[in-house]
Scaffold this active site. Structure first.
Site, short mmCIF file in Angstrom:
data_model
loop_
_atom_site.label_atom_id
_atom_site.label_comp_id
_atom_site.label_asym_id
_atom_site.label_seq_id
_atom_site.Cartn_x
_atom_site.Cartn_y
_atom_site.Cartn_z
N GLY A 95 0.56 10.09 -0.27
CA GLY A 95 -0.29 9.58 -1.34
C GLY A 95 -0.40 10.57 -2.49
O GLY A 95 0.58 10.88 -3.15
N GLY A 110 -4.97 5.58 -0.95
CA GLY A 110 -6.02 5.22 -1.90
C GLY A 110 -5.45 4.94 -3.27
O GLY A 110 -4.42 5.48 -3.67
N GLU A 128 -4.74 -2.70 8.14
CA GLU A 128 -4.36 -4.05 7.74
C GLU A 128 -4.70 -5.05 8.85
O GLU A 128 -4.95 -4.68 9.99
CB GLU A 128 -2.86 -4.11 7.46
CG GLU A 128 -2.37 -3.16 6.39
CD GLU A 128 -2.79 -3.58 5.00
OE1 GLU A 128 -3.17 -4.76 4.82
OE2 GLU A 128 -2.73 -2.74 4.08
N LYS A 144 7.96 8.30 6.78
CA LYS A 144 7.60 9.45 5.96
C LYS A 144 8.25 10.74 6.46
O LYS A 144 8.74 11.54 5.66
CB LYS A 144 6.07 9.59 5.93
CG LYS A 144 5.40 8.44 5.17
CD LYS A 144 3.89 8.48 5.29
CE LYS A 144 3.25 7.32 4.54
NZ LYS A 144 1.79 7.27 4.73
N LYS A 202 7.41 3.99 0.49
CA LYS A 202 8.11 4.80 1.51
C LYS A 202 9.15 3.98 2.27
O LYS A 202 10.18 4.52 2.68
CB LYS A 202 7.13 5.43 2.49
CG LYS A 202 6.43 4.48 3.47
CD LYS A 202 5.06 4.11 2.99
CE LYS A 202 4.31 3.22 3.92
NZ LYS A 202 3.00 2.83 3.34
N THR A 247 -3.08 -2.86 -5.53
CA THR A 247 -3.87 -1.63 -5.50
C THR A 247 -3.21 -0.51 -6.28
O THR A 247 -3.82 0.10 -7.17
CB THR A 247 -4.09 -1.19 -4.04
OG1 THR A 247 -4.76 -2.23 -3.33
CG2 THR A 247 -4.93 0.08 -3.99
N GLY A 296 -11.40 -1.72 5.82
CA GLY A 296 -10.25 -1.78 4.93
C GLY A 296 -9.25 -0.66 5.12
O GLY A 296 -8.30 -0.53 4.33
#
Length: 400
Positions: free
Chosen positions: A129, A297, A185, A200, A100, A11, A182
């Protein structure tokens, strides 16, 4: 021309390739040189893909090619990403990543190695992100002492909390929905148990403190115990439940934790819903600031990675200082922080007051057979002593 290699064509890796191609002209203007992908490392082949001719299966090809000056890691996980990162830096190549797990574990070491080699190791996309937060902490806020960082750092859990609030659904049903869409997971443990947010907030706290914060030392609660009944009470209180990663300056250290909180409507994170992320930062000079946007994303994350590539090109031959040493920071005891607590218990009001003193009682439509209340301010040690005295506690959520 600057030639780069991308590790991983999933991705994020494919997103990086797309951003580099679609925004080639503007990137050239901003970087001062054209950026071109020479290699893409993946175990798979991609017949028919526009980048199929760039696919290689052996990292040694990338490491040994002197034309490649930047390695971009988009594989995920700690290994082999860490080994590849070290080998890239040792071979004279700068490094950028969205990983991360890698940065939380080995960020300080990789930064030190990059400094030693007059190279760069950048990781803007590892937190939030597409939200710019690493660079502001590292440069824009260097005049401030960071007193607090609180963030919605995981889009999956925030989506689930939003759905539970809006639909009145139970946790298991919302998790299935998130997986079908989606957002979660097949194995959602890292998200729902708070481990992703933990890594994070460890990265952000390390940058705020300038020292290594080990994520294993951070107290972490997930959202698996949040129920539809809790949501009913939150609505009755005019609050929303969010999973937050928090870090507070305490003396010469920081106190970091991950846990669900009931937020009042005036809190800046109250209305952050769906898969969006937001990070609240309080500086001793700046005051309050908010960073909000797409926390995950393909293209938002890839955009942040490519921004790091551009920054590296601009600083060719010059290390961008990142205040994050390998010296370990001993975190302050989270149990000494004062909070109010929302509590549900199978107890009578007289017993509640005998244990907790003055409280504010809460009722919710359709809920009976229990007593719910919000405590006064107390630290966690005081809460635990009162809860043990009361007995029959069904739920405890911190209140802000």
């Amino acid at each position: 021309m600057v030639k780069i290699a991308v590790l991983g064509y999933g991705t994020i890796g494919s997103g990086v390739a797309e951003v580099v191609e679609k925004n080639r002209e503007v990137l050239t203007k901003k970087a001062g040189e054209e950026i071109s992908i020479k290699y893409i490392l993946d175990l798979r082949d991609f017949p028919g893909d526009p980048n199929e001719d760039k696919i290689v299966h052996d990292y040694e090809i990338i490491k040994n090619d002197s034309e490649v000056s930047i390695v971009v890691e988009a594989m995920g996980g700690v290994e082999p990403a860490f080994t590849f990162a070290k080998e890239a830096l040792l071979a004279g190549k700068s490094f950028a990543t969205s990983n991360k797990a890698l940065i939380a574990k080995h960020g300080a070491e990789l930064i030190a190695l990059a400094e030693e080699k007059d190279l760069n190791c950048l990781f803007e996309a590892s937190v939030g992100g597409g939200i710019p937060i690493i660079r502001p902490l590292n440069s824009c806020l260097t005049a401030d002492v960071i007193e607090e960082i609180s963030g919605i750092l995981n889009g999956t859990t925030n989506y689930m909390m939003t759905e539970m609030s809006e639909m009145g659904s139970e946790f298991d049903d919302v998790l299935k929905d998130a997986q079908q869409k989606g957002y979660a997971e097949a194995d959602p443990t890292a998200d729902i148990e708070g481990y992703d947010a933990c890594r994070k907030i460890a990265i952000l706290t390390s940058l705020a403190a300038g020292k290594q914060v080990d994520f294993e030392d951070i107290y972490t609660e997930g959202i698996t115990k949040i129920t539809a009944t809790d949501i009913k009470y939150a609505k009755a209180l005019g609050r929303s439940i969010k999973l937050l990663g928090c870090s507070y300056k305490t003396g010469d250290s920081y106190c970091a934790m991950v846990a669900p909180y009931m937020l009042e409507s005036s809190h800046p994170l109250y209305s952050v819903n769906g898969v969006f992320n937001a990070i609240f930062v309080k500086g001793n000079m700046l005051g309050d600031a908010m960073f909000y946007g797409s926390g995950a994303g393909k293209l938002p994350t890839a955009s942040a990675v490519v921004a790091d590539i551009v920054d590296i090109v601009r600083h060719k031959g010059k290390h961008i200082t990142v205040q994050w040493s390998q010296e370990k920071l001993e975190l302050a005891d989270h149990k000494k922080l004062s909070n109010r607590y929302f509590v549900r218990a199978t107890a009578e009001p007289a017993d509640v007051e005998a244990a907790f003193g003055a409280v504010s009682y809460v009722t919710a439509e359709g809920v009976s057979g229990e007593t719910a209340f919000v405590t006064e301010e107390m630290d966690e040690y005081a809460y635990e002593a009162a809860a043990e005295k009361l007995g029959g506690v069904l739920q405890r959520i911190r209140v802000r």
